[in-house]
Enzyme design. Sequence first.
Site, mmCIF file in Angstrom:
data_model
loop_
_atom_site.group_PDB
_atom_site.id
_atom_site.type_symbol
_atom_site.label_atom_id
_atom_site.label_comp_id
_atom_site.label_asym_id
_atom_site.label_seq_id
_atom_site.Cartn_x
_atom_site.Cartn_y
_atom_site.Cartn_z
ATOM 1 N N HIS A 55 0.838 -1.208 0.000
ATOM 2 C CA HIS A 55 0.000 0.000 0.000
ATOM 3 C C HIS A 55 0.873 1.259 0.000
ATOM 4 C CE1 HIS A 55 -2.823 -2.851 2.264
ATOM 5 N NE2 HIS A 55 -3.567 -2.457 1.256
ATOM 6 N N SER A 206 -2.931 -7.871 3.035
ATOM 7 C CA SER A 206 -3.473 -7.746 4.396
ATOM 8 C C SER A 206 -3.930 -9.109 4.897
ATOM 9 C CB SER A 206 -4.658 -6.778 4.396
ATOM 10 O OG SER A 206 -4.279 -5.538 3.824
#
Length: 299
Positions: A55, A206
């Site tokens: 990210h 994630s």
Amino acid sequence: MSTGVLEPAVEAVAARAGVTLVRTRAEVRAWVAARRAEGKRVGLVPTMGYLHAGHLSLVDRAREAADAVAMSIFVNPLQFGPGEDLDRYPRNLEGDLALAGERGTELVFAPPAGEMYPHGQPRVSVLPDDEIGGRLDGGNRPGHFRGVLTVVAKLFGIFTPDVAVFGQKDWQQASLIRRMVADLDLPVRVDVAPIVREADGLAMSSRNVYLSAHERASALALSRSLGKAREMYAAGERDAAVLRGALWSGISAPGVEPEYAEVADPDTLAPVGEAAHGTLLAVAARVGSTRLIDNALLP
Ligand code: AMP
């Protein structure tokens, strides 16, 4: 608007991180208008949070292309199917604010679901056709890309960003977003950043937090299968069926339940007969209860 009991602590973390944390679309619009008044180009990085280095690489890209970078953190219920991991999806807003701020994110938009969907399920949404939306992940997660494209279209409407950055990690998603922008003439430049991997090759996600140590080791089958197929291509193999077979056998490993292994056109996602420069290799598999995806483009 009620912001919940933890809000003061989160606000303090945001302040320490130098990030403006907002919960409403109106606050986003005001922030964007102020940046535009300063003559700044606005970059947007849409995420579901629980940030990792992948990210953050998108934030770096956005900062190169824009003068002020915002991130959205929203676990979008619309893109999760029944029985998927919406309820247990990992969340850590305070940690995310610290990481995002360190990397130069100015604004984080973390709306409650009722702010994004004030009337419940949207009655009008963005649906890709089956040709490009029904393959790969679209075939295995019905409704998923309708949820993704709808929320991304909304974020584009809320932020009106000059540029939005997505990850190659979700190749089909990025490719559908590009197509949506082209087909609907949305005034935003879409940038796609390379996959960030752990040192041993596992694509950062994630969802990797779900993996036990044992599953973490099994999960390497995905990136290894891509490496193997790339080696075969480098050695001269062009038959997509052979490469597909190598991908499939690579992810048919102990503790890994393969979902798909595809050698496809990078734009249409249609299977190809012959592999060439730029062809997409894509795999998906379940490791324990965790669904993982990975891909690579042939050099
Ligand atoms: P997510 O929070 O999983 O919805 O991801 C938000 C954005 O980060 C998407 O554009 C993803 O493609 C991107 N992303 C996720 N993992 C990676 C990674 N390992 N490397 C680069 N970008 C990633």
